[in-house]
Structure formats: structure tokens, C-alpha cells
Design a protein around this motif. Structure first.
Motif, PDB file in Angstrom:
ATOM      1  N   VAL A 106      33.084 102.961  62.324  1.00 13.47           N
ATOM      2  CA  VAL A 106      34.363 102.956  63.027  1.00 13.47           C
ATOM      3  C   VAL A 106      35.204 104.118  62.523  1.00 13.47           C
ATOM      4  O   VAL A 106      35.283 104.365  61.322  1.00 13.47           O
ATOM      5  N   CYS A 107      35.842 104.805  63.461  1.00 13.95           N
ATOM      6  CA  CYS A 107      36.658 105.971  63.118  1.00 13.95           C
ATOM      7  C   CYS A 107      38.111 105.682  63.502  1.00 13.95           C
ATOM      8  O   CYS A 107      38.404 105.303  64.648  1.00 13.95           O
ATOM      9  N   TRP A 108      39.039 105.838  62.530  1.00  9.51           N
ATOM     10  CA  TRP A 108      40.463 105.607  62.768  1.00  9.51           C
ATOM     11  C   TRP A 108      41.231 106.925  62.718  1.00  9.51           C
ATOM     12  O   TRP A 108      40.902 107.818  61.934  1.00  9.51           O
ATOM     13  N   ALA A 109      42.240 107.014  63.516  1.00  9.87           N
ATOM     14  CA  ALA A 109      43.220 108.100  63.400  1.00  9.87           C
ATOM     15  C   ALA A 109      44.532 107.451  63.005  1.00  9.87           C
ATOM     16  O   ALA A 109      45.055 106.595  63.729  1.00  9.87           O
ATOM     17  N   ILE A 110      45.080 107.808  61.848  1.00  9.73           N
ATOM     18  CA  ILE A 110      46.207 107.074  61.264  1.00  9.73           C
ATOM     19  C   ILE A 110      47.317 108.045  60.908  1.00  9.73           C
ATOM     20  O   ILE A 110      47.050 109.152  60.409  1.00  9.73           O
ATOM     21  N   ARG A 111      48.543 107.655  61.156  1.00  9.58           N
ATOM     22  CA  ARG A 111      49.702 108.439  60.745  1.00  9.58           C
ATOM     23  C   ARG A 111      50.335 107.773  59.529  1.00  9.58           C
ATOM     24  O   ARG A 111      50.660 106.575  59.564  1.00  9.58           O
ATOM     25  N   VAL A 112      50.554 108.539  58.484  1.00  9.08           N
ATOM     26  CA  VAL A 112      51.107 108.017  57.228  1.00  9.08           C
ATOM     27  C   VAL A 112      52.630 108.066  57.310  1.00  9.08           C
ATOM     28  O   VAL A 112      53.203 109.079  57.736  1.00  9.08           O
ATOM     29  N   PRO A 113      53.313 106.997  56.928  1.00  8.69           N
ATOM     30  CA  PRO A 113      54.790 107.024  56.939  1.00  8.69           C
ATOM     31  C   PRO A 113      55.320 108.088  55.985  1.00  8.69           C
ATOM     32  O   PRO A 113      54.705 108.387  54.961  1.00  8.69           O
ATOM     33  N   SER A 114      56.457 108.649  56.340  1.00  7.73           N
ATOM     34  CA  SER A 114      57.005 109.786  55.584  1.00  7.73           C
ATOM     35  C   SER A 114      57.332 109.440  54.139  1.00  7.73           C
ATOM     36  O   SER A 114      57.305 110.319  53.267  1.00  7.73           O
ATOM     37  N   HIS A 115      57.659 108.160  53.869  1.00  4.76           N
ATOM     38  CA  HIS A 115      58.025 107.809  52.493  1.00  4.76           C
ATOM     39  C   HIS A 115      56.806 107.659  51.578  1.00  4.76           C
ATOM     40  O   HIS A 115      56.959 107.549  50.362  1.00  4.76           O
ATOM     41  N   ARG A 116      55.578 107.669  52.157  1.00  3.65           N
ATOM     42  CA  ARG A 116      54.367 107.560  51.321  1.00  3.65           C
ATOM     43  C   ARG A 116      53.835 108.956  51.014  1.00  3.65           C
ATOM     44  O   ARG A 116      52.795 109.406  51.495  1.00  3.65           O
ATOM     45  N   PHE A 117      54.597 109.699  50.216  1.00  4.15           N
ATOM     46  CA  PHE A 117      54.219 111.066  49.862  1.00  4.15           C
ATOM     47  C   PHE A 117      52.996 111.126  48.937  1.00  4.15           C
ATOM     48  O   PHE A 117      52.438 112.180  48.693  1.00  4.15           O
ATOM     49  N   ASP A 118      52.590 109.953  48.385  1.00  4.91           N
ATOM     50  CA  ASP A 118      51.449 109.919  47.482  1.00  4.91           C
ATOM     51  C   ASP A 118      50.120 109.876  48.233  1.00  4.91           C
ATOM     52  O   ASP A 118      49.061 109.907  47.612  1.00  4.91           O
ATOM     53  N   ILE A 119      50.140 109.771  49.552  1.00  4.59           N
ATOM     54  CA  ILE A 119      48.895 109.698  50.323  1.00  4.59           C
ATOM     55  C   ILE A 119      48.741 111.008  51.097  1.00  4.59           C
ATOM     56  O   ILE A 119      49.494 111.301  52.034  1.00  4.59           O
ATOM     57  N   ALA A 120      47.768 111.819  50.665  1.00  3.42           N
ATOM     58  CA  ALA A 120      47.604 113.146  51.253  1.00  3.42           C
ATOM     59  C   ALA A 120      46.213 113.365  51.842  1.00  3.42           C
ATOM     60  O   ALA A 120      45.998 114.353  52.534  1.00  3.42           O
ATOM     61  N   ARG A 121      45.278 112.458  51.592  1.00  2.54           N
ATOM     62  CA  ARG A 121      43.914 112.662  52.083  1.00  2.54           C
ATOM     63  C   ARG A 121      43.240 111.309  52.283  1.00  2.54           C
ATOM     64  O   ARG A 121      43.813 110.262  51.947  1.00  2.54           O
ATOM     65  N   GLU A 122      42.032 111.332  52.833  1.00  2.00           N
ATOM     66  CA  GLU A 122      41.323 110.096  53.163  1.00  2.00           C
ATOM     67  C   GLU A 122      41.113 109.215  51.931  1.00  2.00           C
ATOM     68  O   GLU A 122      41.271 107.985  51.992  1.00  2.00           O
ATOM     69  N   ALA A 123      40.752 109.844  50.799  1.00  2.00           N
ATOM     70  CA  ALA A 123      40.461 109.057  49.602  1.00  2.00           C
ATOM     71  C   ALA A 123      41.682 108.254  49.152  1.00  2.00           C
ATOM     72  O   ALA A 123      41.558 107.123  48.651  1.00  2.00           O
ATOM     73  N   ASP A 124      42.892 108.830  49.332  1.00  2.00           N
ATOM     74  CA  ASP A 124      44.104 108.105  48.945  1.00  2.00           C
ATOM     75  C   ASP A 124      44.298 106.862  49.805  1.00  2.00           C
ATOM     76  O   ASP A 124      44.704 105.798  49.321  1.00  2.00           O
ATOM     77  N   LEU A 125      43.994 106.977  51.097  1.00  2.00           N
ATOM     78  CA  LEU A 125      44.128 105.830  52.006  1.00  2.00           C
ATOM     79  C   LEU A 125      43.111 104.748  51.675  1.00  2.00           C
ATOM     80  O   LEU A 125      43.431 103.551  51.637  1.00  2.00           O
ATOM     81  N   VAL A 126      41.870 105.161  51.396  1.00  2.00           N
ATOM     82  CA  VAL A 126      40.828 104.196  51.033  1.00  2.00           C
ATOM     83  C   VAL A 126      41.217 103.460  49.761  1.00  2.00           C
ATOM     84  O   VAL A 126      41.044 102.238  49.637  1.00  2.00           O
ATOM     85  N   GLU A 127      41.755 104.189  48.799  1.00  2.00           N
ATOM     86  CA  GLU A 127      42.163 103.567  47.544  1.00  2.00           C
ATOM     87  C   GLU A 127      43.282 102.541  47.787  1.00  2.00           C
ATOM     88  O   GLU A 127      43.291 101.461  47.186  1.00  2.00           O
ATOM     89  N   GLU A 128      44.220 102.856  48.685  1.00  2.00           N
ATOM     90  CA  GLU A 128      45.323 101.955  48.977  1.00  2.00           C
ATOM     91  C   GLU A 128      44.824 100.656  49.616  1.00  2.00           C
ATOM     92  O   GLU A 128      45.230  99.549  49.231  1.00  2.00           O
ATOM     93  N   VAL A 129      43.886 100.778  50.577  1.00  2.00           N
ATOM     94  CA  VAL A 129      43.325  99.595  51.233  1.00  2.00           C
ATOM     95  C   VAL A 129      42.558  98.753  50.230  1.00  2.00           C
ATOM     96  O   VAL A 129      42.667  97.505  50.200  1.00  2.00           O
TER      97      VAL A 129
END
Length: 368
Positions: free
Chosen positions: A21-44
């Protein structure tokens, strides 16, 4: 999807592919700590719970590295040069056209369309310019002995340009570093030839021979072509005295240049029987004409005595009192051994007579 929404991420699109499954996701502006895919995976993974993620050991297919039996690697060649006492240099492929004309007369070099400077405006056709620049740099920094080598590409004329991997090395200065035991003699042609022979012995390349060379860059009396299997594989010798003077009166500089692919080729490894029977040494003092080379003597002895000859040493060359001015005396040590029996005095005498007969026929040699 719910978890991503709960974390504040905006789902732009979601589609299924063969890989998953492929997602296209927009990161909220206040989450400046998420800059790449690995950061999103770590958060989930953090919200879902690391302990809820199943553990799987990684698997991979390991294969044995293929080592060719008839070739050596460039890394092994470099290590052998280091073992011989040389230091590696990496020089520019762009050189001064005046130096190109001096060290490769008659060879058209590739001219750069947009050179860094006028002194680096053509491509080198051999390794001598860079090696000699490195020697000059060491001399100006008060070094008393230099042994350098380089393994690099040269660019020969052609359309397109023919790139040739070459091995070059140079020696200059004292034979040994200053100490209380060794003398302060400078290196000579035979120091260079000894290193070439040791390198060829390591390579296990086809039968090596040397022939006189007429090269405007090298000294006419101290230079030679290096032949492997009867084909020219390189050249060696002292830099021509006029070029030495032109480059700043460096003194005696000795250089070698090999086609790297020829020195990296090697014959199939062969193993022989180690004889349990004793060996015997006999020395010959031979008188020959001055123009006869020691290589001719060695070649005849090896061919005549064949497998019985296990070692041959040229231990003396004499010219002077007691010898005709057109002749010279060579001292040769022969070590003989049979793989299946002990040599008797009769056997030794027969082999030595065969050797002298072959030398007399081939070179006109006689015992001193």
C-alpha cells in the motif's frame, strides 16, 4: 488511516500496488521533527507500540566470492608494491603540454576544451610526468631517498580516446636510509631491475625476458623493454641525462612503466613435488665476450639442466686484470637436485659437462 489522522497527518491519497500500500501524506506544520519517511514510520511504530511489532530475523543469500585463478587484483598489486618498499602516489591526469612533449615526444595528447590552467591542459599518455613531479616535490623537501608508485589510467590517442591502466614506479637517491652499518651508495639500474624481477616473480606472469631499448626518454645504455611471453609489457631504465638536467638536475632517476593488465595476468598455479633427497651446489667461473648478457647464460643453463636445476645465482661479474679487454668473467652458482634419487659425483659431472657444452655452443663461453 485512523491512526495517521489521530496523529494529525492529512491523508492525500492511498493506493494498492504490487509491493503493498502506498500513501501520500501531508505533515502538519507544527511537526518540524518529521522530515522523511523513516521519521513517519518511527512515529507510527511508537504509537502502535514497539512490543506489538513481531520480530523477524533478517535472511539473506550469501555466496562465496569468486577468485579468478589466472588474474591478481589491483589491490593485491598495490600491496605487493608496498611490500617492496614503495609508497603510493595519486597524481593528476591533466599535465603540462611542455612536460608531455618532453616525456612522450611524438605522441599526440588529448587537449582539454576547458582546462583548469595552462599547466593542466592535456591528458597524460604515460605516468612519468606525475611520478617525476612527485620526486621533485620530495627533493625540494630535503628527502634523501624516494620510492614511489602509481596505478592509474593513461589516455592514448584514438577516436574515442583509448584508456589504458598502467603501473609506474620510480626510485631515486640513497639505497638505504642513513645508519651506522649501511653505506651511502645511491640506487642504480640493477636496484630497479631487482624490484622488477621480484614483482614479476610475485605475478607469476608468462616467461619474462629483457631486451635493449632505444627510447629518447631513457638513457641509451641503461634501459630495456620488459617482455612477457615474447610480447612487450613495459619499459624500464634511467631517465635520459638531458631530461634529468632539464627538470632541475635531479641526478640519477630510474623509472618503470607496465601495462597493468599484463602484470595482473598470471599462469595457472602449479604445485611440484618437494624432493627428500639432498641438493648440491657447483660454481662456474665463465669467461665470455662483453656483449654476452647474463640473461643469455641463465636461459641456456635453465634449458639444458631443466628440472635438475632448482636454483641459479649470478654472484660475480669481473672485468680487469687477467681478463682480455673484450671479455668479462661471470661467477654462476648452480644448485642441483633430483626429485627421485641422490645425485652421484658421476651424475653431477655429466650435468656440468652438458652445461659447459651448451654454453660453449651458444655463447662461446669457457671456464676461467
Amino acid at each position: 488511516d485512523e491512526m495517521l489522522a489521530r496523529l494529525g497527518f492529512q491523508l492525500l491519497s492511498r493506493e494498492s500496488t504490487a509491493a503493498g500500500v502506498c500513501w501520500a501524506i501531508r505533515v502538519p506544520s507544527h511537526r518540524f521533527d518529521i522530515a522523511r519517511e523513516a521519521d513517519l514510520v518511527e512515529e507510527v511504530a511508537r504509537i502502535y507500540g514497539y512490543n506489538n511489532i513481531p520480530s523477524r530475523s533478517p535472511t539473506t543469500a550469501l555466496t562465496l566470492r569468486r577468485i579468478p585463478l589466472e588474474a591478481s587484483s589491483p589491490a593485491a598489486l598495490k600491496q605487493q608494491m608496498v611490500d617492496l618498499g614503495y609508497q603510493e602516489v595519486i597524481t593528476y591526469s591533466f599535465i603540462d603540454p611542455r612536460l608531455q612533449d618532453l616525456l612522450a615526444p611524438g605522441t599526440a595528447a588529448q587537449v582539454l576544451a576547458n582546462p583548469m590552467s595552462a599547466e593542466q591542459s592535456v591528458m597524460r599518455t604515460n605516468l612519468f610526468p606525475g611520478l617525476l613531479d612527485a620526486v621533485r616535490a620530495n627533493v625540494t623537501r630535503q628527502q634523501d631517498g624516494v620510492r614511489l608508485f602509481e596505478l592509474g589510467q593513461c589516455f592514448l590517442p584514438g577516436n574515442p580516446v583509448n584508456q589504458q591502466m598502467m603501473l609506474g614506479f620510480v626510485i631515486w637517491g640513497r639505497r638505504h636510509s642513513e645508519n651506522w652499518l649501511a653505506d651511502d651508495d645511491s640506487v642504480d639500474f640493477f636496484d630497479l631491475k631487482g624490484d622488477v624481477e621480484r614483482l614479476l616473480a610475485w605475478s607469476g606472469a608468462a616467461e619474462a625476458t629483457f631486451e635493449r631499448l632505444d627510447d629518447p626518454v631513457l638513457h641509451p645504455g641503461q634501459s630495456a623493454n620488459i617482455l612477457l611471453g615474447g610480447k612487450i609489457a613495459g619499459r624500464m631504465g634511467r631517465l635520459h641525462p638531458e631530461i634529468e638536467h632539464h627538470l632541475g638536475a635531479l641526478g640519477d632517476v630510474f623509472l618503470v612503466e607496465f601495462m597493468a593488465d599484463r602484470i595482473l595476468q598470471r599462469s595457472r598455479r602449479q604445485h611440484g613435488v618437494v624432493s627428500k633427497f639432498p641438493s648440491v651446489r657447483r660454481d662456474l667461473a665463465l669467461v665470455v665476450k662483453r656483449e654476452i648478457s647474463a640473461a643469455d647464460i641463465v636461459r641456456i643453463l635453465e634449458k639444458t639442466l631443466n628440472e635438475v636445476l632448482i636454483d641459479l645465482r649470478l654472484f660475480d661479474v669481473y672485468q680487469g686484470k687477467g681478463i682480455d679487454s673484450t671479455e668479462k668473467s661471470l661467477g654462476v652458482g648452480l644448485t642441483l637436485q633430483k626429485p627421485s634419487a641422490t645425485l652421484t659425483e658421476e651424475d653431477i659431472g655429466l650435468f656440468m659437462q652438458q652445461a659447459m657444452d651448451a654454453l660453449a655452443t651458444g655463447t662461446g663461453a669457457r671456464l676461467r
